[in-house]
Motif scaffolding. Structure first.
Motif, PDB file in Angstrom:
ATOM      1  N   UNK A  39       5.055  -5.742 -10.029  1.00  0.00           N
ATOM      2  CA  UNK A  39       5.521  -4.465 -10.325  1.00  0.00           C
ATOM      3  C   UNK A  39       4.390  -3.381 -10.094  1.00  0.00           C
ATOM      4  N   UNK A  40       3.075  -3.860  -9.490  1.00  0.00           N
ATOM      5  CA  UNK A  40       2.057  -3.049  -9.059  1.00  0.00           C
ATOM      6  C   UNK A  40       2.349  -1.694  -8.089  1.00  0.00           C
ATOM      7  N   UNK A  41       3.108  -1.820  -7.232  1.00  0.00           N
ATOM      8  CA  UNK A  41       3.348  -0.862  -6.604  1.00  0.00           C
ATOM      9  C   UNK A  41       4.347   0.145  -7.078  1.00  0.00           C
ATOM     10  N   UNK A  42       5.137  -0.559  -7.588  1.00  0.00           N
ATOM     11  CA  UNK A  42       6.225   0.535  -8.512  1.00  0.00           C
ATOM     12  C   UNK A  42       5.735   1.155  -9.596  1.00  0.00           C
ATOM     13  N   UNK A  43       4.447   0.683 -10.205  1.00  0.00           N
ATOM     14  CA  UNK A  43       3.738   1.338 -11.210  1.00  0.00           C
ATOM     15  C   UNK A  43       3.349   2.782 -10.486  1.00  0.00           C
ATOM     16  N   UNK A  44       2.445   2.423  -9.517  1.00  0.00           N
ATOM     17  CA  UNK A  44       1.803   3.583  -8.579  1.00  0.00           C
ATOM     18  C   UNK A  44       2.680   4.729  -8.416  1.00  0.00           C
ATOM     19  N   UNK A  82      -0.551   4.797  -0.307  1.00  0.00           N
ATOM     20  CA  UNK A  82       0.383   3.743  -0.351  1.00  0.00           C
ATOM     21  C   UNK A  82      -0.243   2.441   0.523  1.00  0.00           C
ATOM     22  N   UNK A  83       0.230   1.575   0.335  1.00  0.00           N
ATOM     23  CA  UNK A  83      -0.104   0.292   1.099  1.00  0.00           C
ATOM     24  C   UNK A  83      -0.013   0.642   2.504  1.00  0.00           C
ATOM     25  N   UNK A  84      -0.989  -0.062   3.152  1.00  0.00           N
ATOM     26  CA  UNK A  84      -1.187   0.211   4.776  1.00  0.00           C
ATOM     27  C   UNK A  84      -1.494   1.690   4.986  1.00  0.00           C
ATOM     28  N   UNK A 147      -8.051  11.490   4.072  1.00  0.00           N
ATOM     29  CA  UNK A 147      -6.986  12.345   3.638  1.00  0.00           C
ATOM     30  C   UNK A 147      -6.747  12.523   2.443  1.00  0.00           C
ATOM     31  N   UNK A 148      -6.784  11.563   1.483  1.00  0.00           N
ATOM     32  CA  UNK A 148      -6.503  12.060   0.162  1.00  0.00           C
ATOM     33  C   UNK A 148      -7.618  12.442  -0.665  1.00  0.00           C
ATOM     34  N   UNK A 149      -8.742  12.028  -0.439  1.00  0.00           N
ATOM     35  CA  UNK A 149     -10.006  12.779  -1.013  1.00  0.00           C
ATOM     36  C   UNK A 149     -10.063  14.381  -0.389  1.00  0.00           C
ATOM     37  N   UNK A 150      -9.663  14.653   0.735  1.00  0.00           N
ATOM     38  CA  UNK A 150      -9.737  15.942   0.918  1.00  0.00           C
ATOM     39  C   UNK A 150      -8.739  16.920   0.086  1.00  0.00           C
ATOM     40  N   UNK A 151      -8.051  16.596  -0.630  1.00  0.00           N
ATOM     41  CA  UNK A 151      -7.210  17.177  -1.447  1.00  0.00           C
ATOM     42  C   UNK A 151      -7.962  17.233  -2.682  1.00  0.00           C
ATOM     43  N   UNK A 152      -9.210  16.859  -2.826  1.00  0.00           N
ATOM     44  CA  UNK A 152     -10.098  16.956  -4.125  1.00  0.00           C
ATOM     45  C   UNK A 152      -9.217  16.473  -5.421  1.00  0.00           C
ATOM     46  N   UNK A 153      -8.638  15.113  -5.482  1.00  0.00           N
ATOM     47  CA  UNK A 153      -7.945  14.754  -6.679  1.00  0.00           C
ATOM     48  C   UNK A 153      -8.688  14.558  -7.570  1.00  0.00           C
ATOM     49  N   UNK A 154      -8.146  14.848  -8.773  1.00  0.00           N
ATOM     50  CA  UNK A 154      -8.452  14.127 -10.230  1.00  0.00           C
ATOM     51  C   UNK A 154      -8.293  12.778 -10.230  1.00  0.00           C
ATOM     52  N   UNK A 155      -7.383  12.391  -9.968  1.00  0.00           N
ATOM     53  CA  UNK A 155      -6.640  11.063 -10.148  1.00  0.00           C
ATOM     54  C   UNK A 155      -6.305  10.644  -8.764  1.00  0.00           C
ATOM     55  N   UNK A 156      -6.954   9.272  -8.362  1.00  0.00           N
ATOM     56  CA  UNK A 156      -6.563   8.583  -7.111  1.00  0.00           C
ATOM     57  C   UNK A 156      -5.651   7.353  -7.358  1.00  0.00           C
ATOM     58  N   UNK A 157      -4.662   7.277  -6.669  1.00  0.00           N
ATOM     59  CA  UNK A 157      -3.864   5.890  -6.807  1.00  0.00           C
ATOM     60  C   UNK A 157      -3.880   5.145  -5.329  1.00  0.00           C
ATOM     61  N   UNK A 158      -4.587   4.232  -5.571  1.00  0.00           N
ATOM     62  CA  UNK A 158      -4.791   3.303  -4.344  1.00  0.00           C
ATOM     63  C   UNK A 158      -4.125   1.779  -4.304  1.00  0.00           C
ATOM     64  N   UNK A 159      -3.369   1.580  -3.356  1.00  0.00           N
ATOM     65  CA  UNK A 159      -2.342   0.608  -3.161  1.00  0.00           C
ATOM     66  C   UNK A 159      -2.579  -0.451  -2.260  1.00  0.00           C
ATOM     67  N   UNK A 160      -3.363  -1.852  -2.622  1.00  0.00           N
ATOM     68  CA  UNK A 160      -3.781  -2.602  -1.736  1.00  0.00           C
ATOM     69  C   UNK A 160      -4.510  -1.994  -0.529  1.00  0.00           C
TER      70      UNK A 160
END
Length: 234
Positions: A39-44, A82-84, A147-160
């Motif tokens: 259920x890890x990916x579903x959680x993200x 997301x993954x990959x 690309x994710x960090x360019x958006x200056x996130x407060x919360x980063x979700x990393x999948x595998x």
């Protein structure tokens, strides 16, 4: 920063998450561990708005975001890798990075952010004009994270993030996550099958099994053999 309360996500009759509760502290790395199908990916995907919970709450700084559109959750400061990686292989490295700041209006700030990504990942600077299809797997993962960090996130979700990568490249990715936590105060939820790698950077870890929380592991806590063999694969 993030709290899940009795979260249930189902695909038809199958419950991918069955009453999951967890917290991710602000400015920390929370690892979510477990085997395939846990259920890890579903959680993200539930946190980022890509799937709608059947019940329960997804709280970001106390606000329930579980039923907001994905684009609105992004604007609240949540970035999902997301993954990959999910890079667009027909676009150049630079174009992919610019997509990360597409919803921002400040061009000068966006240029600075992209320059910072090139400092974090020097191979991307060398290849900034090449299409992403020409990159190695490790370089694509660097690009996806950049690309994710360019958006200056407060919360980063990393999948595998280490999936399919050479150990050296996976270690580089983990080092960048640690640096972003330490220097930028970034909050990270890290989904990983490679428990050793994830635990090397995590402040806290949650182990999922068949959609439920099987165990929690504090930083530096000794892991007993039962937990290690049953859920962590080492």
């Amino acid at each position: 920063m993030l709290e899940l309360r009795e979260l249930v996500v189902a695909y038809g009759a199958v419950r991918a998450l069955d009453g999951v509760s967890l917290t991710a502290a602000k400015g920390g790395i929370t690892a979510v561990l477990g085997a395939n199908g846990a259920g890890k990916t579903t959680l993200l995907r539930a946190v980022s708005g890509l799937v709608r919970p059947r019940s329960g709450e997804v709280l970001l700084d106390g606000r329930d975001i579980g039923r907001l559109p994905a684009e609105e959750i992004t604007r609240l400061g949540v970035a999902h890798v997301p993954e990959s990686g999910g890079v667009i292989i027909e676009l150049t490295v630079e174009e992919n990075l610019r997509l990360g700041g597409l919803w921002r209006r400040e061009n000068a700030a966006l240029r600075r952010q992209i320059s910072e990504i090139y400092d974090l990942f020097p191979p991307l600077r060398v290849r900034q004009g090449r299409v992403a299809a020409t990159l190695s797997g490790g370089e694509r993962q660097m690009l996806a994270l950049g690309r994710a960090l360019v958006s200056r996130p407060r919360l980063l979700l990393m999948d595998e993030p280490s999936l399919g990568l050479a150990p050296r490249v996976a270690a580089q990715i983990m080092a960048v996550l640690r640096r972003q936590r330490d220097e930028q105060g970034l909050t990270v939820v890290l989904v990983e099958q490679n428990a050793r790698s994830a635990l090397s950077v995590a402040d806290h870890a949650v182990v999922l099994s068949l959609g439920s929380v099987a165990a929690e592991i504090a930083q530096g806590e000794a892991i007993d053999d039962r937990l290690r063999h049953a859920y962590l694969g080492f």
